[in-house]
Structure formats: structure tokens, C-alpha cells
Design a protein around this motif. Structure first.
Motif, PDB file in Angstrom:
ATOM      1  N   TYR A  43       0.831  -1.203   0.000  1.00  0.00           N
ATOM      2  CA  TYR A  43       0.000   0.000   0.000  1.00  0.00           C
ATOM      3  C   TYR A  43       0.866   1.254   0.000  1.00  0.00           C
ATOM      4  N   LYS A  46       2.375   1.941  -3.392  1.00  0.00           N
ATOM      5  CA  LYS A  46       1.431   2.282  -4.453  1.00  0.00           C
ATOM      6  C   LYS A  46       0.638   3.560  -4.187  1.00  0.00           C
ATOM      7  N   ASN A  47       0.753   4.115  -2.980  1.00  0.00           N
ATOM      8  CA  ASN A  47      -0.041   5.296  -2.620  1.00  0.00           C
ATOM      9  C   ASN A  47       0.863   6.378  -2.032  1.00  0.00           C
ATOM     10  N   SER A  50       1.310   8.091   2.112  1.00  0.00           N
ATOM     11  CA  SER A  50       0.587   7.182   3.003  1.00  0.00           C
ATOM     12  C   SER A  50       0.827   7.614   4.443  1.00  0.00           C
ATOM     13  N   LYS A  54      -4.794   6.946   6.463  1.00  0.00           N
ATOM     14  CA  LYS A  54      -5.092   6.276   5.185  1.00  0.00           C
ATOM     15  C   LYS A  54      -4.924   4.763   5.301  1.00  0.00           C
TER      16      LYS A  54
END
Length: 155
Positions: A43, A46-47, A50, A54
Motif C-alpha cells: 500500500y 502504491k499510494n 501514506s 489512510k
């Protein structure tokens, strides 16, 4: 068994089969890391930006649980925290080089599993995909509404 029960049982059985089939290879390749740790790494990669909030929303976990998880990942040298110059209050996370190694191993395994299962997905028509995606979307929206009713913030 009615069709609703068949669908739900089928989804659980499908998920359990995937987990069982992938488990040994995942555990062998990612020894020393829990599934939650690896998915948290995924996560974060890919984000952008963060943070605890979140991550908690995405994983349906408490902020306290995510704080413990991220602390553990920092101690293992997989992620590091940072702050933006315009916002010194919020703490964000990004992968270290070691974290990127774990991320890449995980991604390679997913690619391998996708290749293994490709024959099934090649047979699915656009209409079938659209129908399945519509069902998943409707069910997720329903579950989000139920989650909200019990007072837990959803995505």
C-alpha cells in the motif's frame, strides 16, 4: 442452497483456494514477514503520502494497530517516516531500499500467480467482467453502508 448462498460460499471457497495455493510460496519467499506487513508495504509503495489514517481506513484497522504495525516496519528497516515542509504535523511513510526489495518480491509472486491463472481469465468476456465488477461494487457499497451504521468509518 439458494443462489445467494451459492455465490457467497463460492467466493469464500475461491478465496480460500487462492490463499492455500499461494501460501507456501509466499511464506518461503517472504520469510520473517507477516501478510499484513507485506500488504502494508504494498500500500505504501502504491499510494503517495501514506499515513496512519489512510492505512487504517484501507485495512479496516484502528489507528493504534496501524501505529504499532508501522513502528514494527520502521524497526525492521522496511519503511521510514517523513514530514512535508508545509505540514510538520502529519507523518507520512515511504519504503526504504529493503522495503522495495520486499515489495518487488511480492509483486513478482503476484505476477507468477496471474500467469498461472491466466487461462481462466482469458475465457472471460467483457460482459462477464462488467457483470462481476458491478456485483462487487454494489456489494461493497452495501457493506460500507452497514459499516457506517455500526459507527466505523469506512473508505
Amino acid at each position: 442452497m439458494n443462489k445467494e448462498d451459492q455465490v457467497l460460499k463460492g467466493l469464500r471457497d475461491l478465496y480460500n483456494r487462492i490463499v492455500w495455493l499461494n501460501k507456501d510460496k509466499m511464506e518461503e519467499s517472504l520469510k520473517g514477514y507477516t501478510s499484513t506487513e507485506v500488504h502494508c508495504i504494498e500500500y505504501i509503495e502504491k499510494n503517495i503520502d501514506s499515513n496512519v489514517t489512510k492505512l487504517a481506513e484501507f485495512f479496516y484497522m484502528t489507528r493504534g494497530a496501524i501505529s504499532k504495525l508501522t513502528k514494527k516496519l520502521i524497526e525492521k528497516g522496511l519503511i521510514e517516516s517523513y514530514q512535508k515542509s508545509d505540514n510538520k504535523k502529519e507523518i507520512y511513510f515511504k519504503l526504504t531500499e529493503q522495503g522495495k526489495v520486499i515489495y518487488n518480491i511480492h509483486e513478482d509472486l503476484h505476477q507468477e500467480f496471474q500467469e498461472r491463472d491466466k487461462a481462466v481469465f482469458e475465457q472471460i468476456t467483457e460482459e462477464q467482467y462488467d457483470s462481476m465488477l458491478s456485483f462487487v461494487d454494489k456489494y461493497c457499497k452495501h457493506l460500507d453502508a452497514e459499516i457506517k451504521k455500526v459507527g466505523i468509518d469506512s473508505k
